[in-house]
Design a protein around this motif. Structure first.
Motif, PDB file in Angstrom:
ATOM      1  N   LYS A 153      -9.786  -8.246  -0.376  1.00  0.00           N
ATOM      2  CA  LYS A 153      -8.928  -7.728   0.688  1.00  0.00           C
ATOM      3  C   LYS A 153      -9.120  -8.500   1.993  1.00  0.00           C
ATOM      4  O   LYS A 153      -8.160  -8.724   2.737  1.00  0.00           O
ATOM      5  N   GLN A 156      -7.173 -11.762   1.519  1.00  0.00           N
ATOM      6  CA  GLN A 156      -5.728 -11.536   1.606  1.00  0.00           C
ATOM      7  C   GLN A 156      -5.292 -11.249   3.035  1.00  0.00           C
ATOM      8  O   GLN A 156      -4.237 -11.724   3.481  1.00  0.00           O
ATOM      9  N   LEU A 157      -6.104 -10.487   3.751  1.00  0.00           N
ATOM     10  CA  LEU A 157      -5.788 -10.171   5.143  1.00  0.00           C
ATOM     11  C   LEU A 157      -5.832 -11.423   6.006  1.00  0.00           C
ATOM     12  O   LEU A 157      -4.917 -11.671   6.798  1.00  0.00           O
ATOM     13  N   LYS A 160      -2.898 -13.746   5.173  1.00  0.00           N
ATOM     14  CA  LYS A 160      -1.655 -13.228   5.744  1.00  0.00           C
ATOM     15  C   LYS A 160      -1.551 -13.582   7.230  1.00  0.00           C
ATOM     16  O   LYS A 160      -0.523 -14.073   7.690  1.00  0.00           O
ATOM     17  N   LEU A 174       0.291  -4.199   7.581  1.00  0.00           N
ATOM     18  CA  LEU A 174      -0.819  -4.819   6.863  1.00  0.00           C
ATOM     19  C   LEU A 174      -1.279  -3.947   5.703  1.00  0.00           C
ATOM     20  O   LEU A 174      -1.583  -4.459   4.621  1.00  0.00           O
ATOM     21  N   GLN A 177       1.358  -4.400   2.936  1.00  0.00           N
ATOM     22  CA  GLN A 177       1.415  -5.722   2.325  1.00  0.00           C
ATOM     23  C   GLN A 177       0.117  -6.128   1.642  1.00  0.00           C
ATOM     24  O   GLN A 177       0.141  -6.926   0.695  1.00  0.00           O
ATOM     25  N   ILE A 178      -1.025  -5.587   2.095  1.00  0.00           N
ATOM     26  CA  ILE A 178      -2.311  -5.971   1.509  1.00  0.00           C
ATOM     27  C   ILE A 178      -2.823  -4.905   0.541  1.00  0.00           C
ATOM     28  O   ILE A 178      -3.254  -5.216  -0.573  1.00  0.00           O
ATOM     29  N   TRP A 179      -2.766  -3.652   0.938  1.00  0.00           N
ATOM     30  CA  TRP A 179      -3.309  -2.572   0.109  1.00  0.00           C
ATOM     31  C   TRP A 179      -2.252  -1.915  -0.784  1.00  0.00           C
ATOM     32  O   TRP A 179      -2.580  -1.264  -1.756  1.00  0.00           O
TER      33      TRP A 179
END
Length: 224
Positions: A153, A156-157, A160, A174, A177-179
């Motif tokens: 995570k 990915q964060l 992004k 966020l 789009q991430i979780w």
């Protein structure tokens, strides 16, 4: 040549934007309302949208949401509604940038160019910030020839934020789009992950920083 859709019902502003963009080599198509705009987008390739908020039939916030459901392209809101609440709502529904009328057309052109550059970066498998390289496929970070992995995570964060330098993301965006949309935890988990990233990359604070945007969320700024 990038094709830009201008969704604006004021013919004078339409003409002003068209003239300045065409001077820079862009192809410009126009729409007076949301229905016409979506017809344009489904009938041809559009690379960027310039969107007014005050439009007939559907406002710009609604149109922005509809565009985001089907297209992954940069959106620039250009509007007379400059109150903070309107800006917050604009980012919440998915705009990438926000310019308040009256505006300098030269600034508009520069913002258009910056957004197009961001989206070219956004679709890369690898992204570099100074000495730091992120590999999306391998989920690794490389600095000075040494590679390591981040928790999924966190990676990915960071990827992004790096993909859209200068763009403000709300916590809700966020999380989604991430979780994922089915995430049931607290939005503050974003704050926790941002804090960890800041700690991990503190030695490279001279190359980039993750900025807290009060009342909105976060954006990444690259230092030159």
């Amino acid at each position: 040549m990038a094709r830009i859709l201008v969704i604006e019902d004021d013919p004078h502003i339409q003409r002003l934007i068209k003239v300045y963009l065409e001077m820079e080599g862009f192809e410009v198509v126009q729409a007076d309302d949301g229905e016409e705009a979506l017809n344009q987008m489904y009938s041809q390739v559009i690379d960027l949208v310039i969107l007014d908020i005050m439009l007939p039939y559907k406002d710009g916030f609604t149109i922005c949401e509809e565009i985001r459901r089907s297209f992954s392209i940069p959106i620039l809101m250009v509007t007379a509604k400059g109150e903070r609440a309107d800006k917050v709502k604009g980012f919440q529904v998915g705009t990438d940038d926000y310019l308040v009328k009256p505006f300098d057309p030269v600034e508009l052109v520069m913002r258009v160019k910056a957004l197009l550059r961001r989206y070219q970066i956004a679709f890369s498998e690898t992204i570099s910030i100074g000495e730091i390289q992120l590999n999306k496929r391998e989920q690794t970070v490389t600095v000075a020839g040494k590679s390591w992995s981040l928790p999924q995570k966190e990676f990915q964060l960071l990827f992004k934020l790096v993909s859209y330098p200068g763009k403000t993301f709300t916590r809700a965006q966020l999380i989604e789009q991430i979780w994922g949309m089915d995430y049931e935890g607290d939005e503050r988990t974003v704050d926790v992950h941002i804090k960890r990233l800041r700690q991990r990359f503190k030695p490279w604070a001279d190359q980039f920083m993750i900025v807290t945007v009060r009342g909105l969320g976060y954006r990444l700024e690259v230092k030159k």
